[in-house]
Motif scaffolding. Structure first.
Motif, short mmCIF file in Angstrom:
data_model
loop_
_atom_site.label_atom_id
_atom_site.label_comp_id
_atom_site.label_asym_id
_atom_site.label_seq_id
_atom_site.Cartn_x
_atom_site.Cartn_y
_atom_site.Cartn_z
N ASP A 217 39.71 25.25 -37.79
CA ASP A 217 39.33 26.04 -38.98
C ASP A 217 37.85 26.41 -38.94
N THR A 218 37.37 26.77 -37.78
CA THR A 218 35.93 27.00 -37.62
C THR A 218 35.66 28.34 -36.94
N GLU A 219 34.64 29.03 -37.44
CA GLU A 219 34.28 30.33 -36.85
C GLU A 219 32.77 30.42 -36.69
N ILE A 220 32.35 31.31 -35.78
CA ILE A 220 30.92 31.56 -35.62
C ILE A 220 30.50 32.57 -36.69
N VAL A 221 29.41 32.29 -37.38
CA VAL A 221 28.92 33.28 -38.34
C VAL A 221 27.61 33.92 -37.88
N GLU A 222 26.90 33.25 -36.97
CA GLU A 222 25.65 33.83 -36.47
C GLU A 222 25.39 33.33 -35.06
N LYS A 223 24.83 34.18 -34.23
CA LYS A 223 24.44 33.76 -32.87
C LYS A 223 23.11 34.41 -32.52
N SER A 224 22.19 33.61 -31.99
CA SER A 224 20.94 34.19 -31.50
C SER A 224 20.53 33.45 -30.24
N GLY A 225 19.42 33.82 -29.65
CA GLY A 225 18.97 33.18 -28.42
C GLY A 225 19.52 33.88 -27.20
N SER A 226 19.38 33.24 -26.05
CA SER A 226 19.85 33.85 -24.82
C SER A 226 20.27 32.76 -23.85
N LEU A 227 20.69 33.19 -22.67
CA LEU A 227 21.22 32.28 -21.66
C LEU A 227 20.34 31.03 -21.53
N GLY A 228 20.96 29.88 -21.66
CA GLY A 228 20.20 28.63 -21.54
C GLY A 228 19.85 28.04 -22.89
N ASN A 229 19.77 28.88 -23.92
CA ASN A 229 19.40 28.37 -25.25
C ASN A 229 19.90 29.32 -26.34
N LEU B 73 27.87 27.78 -37.28
CA LEU B 73 29.32 27.70 -37.43
C LEU B 73 29.68 27.54 -38.90
N LYS B 74 30.81 28.12 -39.27
CA LYS B 74 31.34 27.86 -40.61
C LYS B 74 32.60 27.03 -40.44
N THR B 75 32.53 25.78 -40.91
CA THR B 75 33.68 24.89 -40.75
C THR B 75 34.34 24.66 -42.11
N LYS B 76 35.59 24.25 -42.06
CA LYS B 76 36.30 24.03 -43.31
C LYS B 76 35.82 22.74 -43.98
N ASP B 77 35.63 21.69 -43.16
CA ASP B 77 35.31 20.38 -43.74
C ASP B 77 33.83 20.14 -43.95
N LYS B 78 33.00 20.63 -42.98
CA LYS B 78 31.59 20.25 -43.04
C LYS B 78 30.67 21.39 -43.45
N GLY B 79 31.23 22.49 -43.93
CA GLY B 79 30.41 23.64 -44.33
C GLY B 79 29.76 24.28 -43.12
#
Ligand code: SF4
Length: 295
Positions: A217-229, A234-240
């Motif tokens: 029940d988890t999806e990516i909501v934001e991604k930044s950075g580049s290869l290596g870092n 993440l947006k999770t159902k249980d842990k926010g």
């Protein structure tokens, strides 16, 4: 116009190319273009003798870029990169043109058209090699943690493999269950193991490892950075919302089966069904397949 010294090599491939493409015409069309110092047709460019000839040409003419028009780069990209290296030329100043699979073999009934296409392919390769600069490998510090997107068979297997390398792995799955397509399948050819059992065994293996973390029940909501870092929110159902930093991301999101419209590819006509529907029929059968009440 640039100030380059280029070598162009067009392979005949023992007739595989030259029987369907007029190599002489291609050479006539390009040989007087600016920057071209060497322009040759060779019978088998991958032969030892032809490779050595290219090495000699590069050294004797101080070439700073070469184009080899031959077969698929899948076959010989590294062969000719190595030729460039042996001649002291940066391997990335060699450009490969696929004149066989993408031209001569694709147009065996149209020599004129294939030759015109060959001229265009060569001109594109020459334009590209003019823009090349020496490139050198970089070493980048990476975070020893990997994000795997998708908890189907590919994602779960990849996670175990990465864990064995000593990397920390975070697997995310957008649905509430793992297993993807495979968990729905019955016996799998050729070993006859049941899809659900394969997934269950992988989950047992994953649960034994303290460097694999699985989130459903988890999806990516934001991604930044580049290869290596990469920084991933993440947006999770249980842990926010959770923020993790990873060095690499593996996308193992599987596939959607195409659902044809009625009549498309004959779908809906007697006995024309999709592959997932066929697999379902097999899984439900007891040795005999029934469809529309017929065996
Ligand atoms: S380089 Fe490729 S196209 Fe040329 S002879 Fe070898 S296999 Fe054939």
């Amino acid at each position: 116009m640039s100030d380059r010294r280029l070598g162009i090599y067009i392979c005949s491939c023992g007739g595989n190319i030259s029987d369907y493409v007029d190599v002489g015409k291609i050479i006539d069309a390009i040989k007087d273009e600016p920057d071209i110092i060497v322009c040759k047709n060779t019978m088998f460019t991958c032969s030892d003798a032809a490779q050595q000839e290219i090495v000699n040409d590069i050294k004797e003419n101080n070439l700073d870029g070469i184009v080899v028009a031959s077969c698929s780069p899948k076959l010989h990209l590294f062969t000719f990169r190595d030729v460039a290296k042996r001649a002291g030329l940066n391997q990335y100043q060699y450009i490969h043109v696929n004149l066989r699979e993408q031209d001569s073999w694709a147009h065996t009934n149209d020599k004129k058209g294939a030759t015109e296409k060959g001229i265009r392919l060569l001109r594109a390769g020459i334009a590209k090699v003019r823009l090349t600069e020496p490139l050198y490998p970089l070493k980048v510090e990476t975070i020893p943690r990997v994000l795997v997107i998708g908890a189907g068979i590919a994602g779960l297997r990849a996670a175990i493999g990465l864990s064995e390398l000593g990397l920390e792995v975070h697997i995310i799955e957008k649905s509430s269950a793992v297993g993807g397509w495979l968990i729905k399948f019955g016996k799998i050819y050729s070993h006859n193991r049941i899809g659900k059992k394969i997934i269950e065994d992988l989950i047992v293996e994953i649960n034994k490892r303290d460097n694999i973390f699985l989130y459903t029940d988890t999806e990516i909501v934001e991604k930044s950075g580049s290869l290596g870092n990469f920084a991933i929110k993440l947006k999770t159902k249980d842990k926010g919302e959770l923020l993790i930093n990873v060095g690499a991301i593996i996308v193992a999101t599987g596939f959607e089966a195409y659902q044809p419209k009625a009549g498309e590819f004959g779908y809906g006509i007697d006995n024309v069904i999709t592959l997932p529907e066929f697999k379902e029929l097999i899984d439900k059968s007891n040795g005999k397949i029934f469809y529309n009440n017929k065996e």
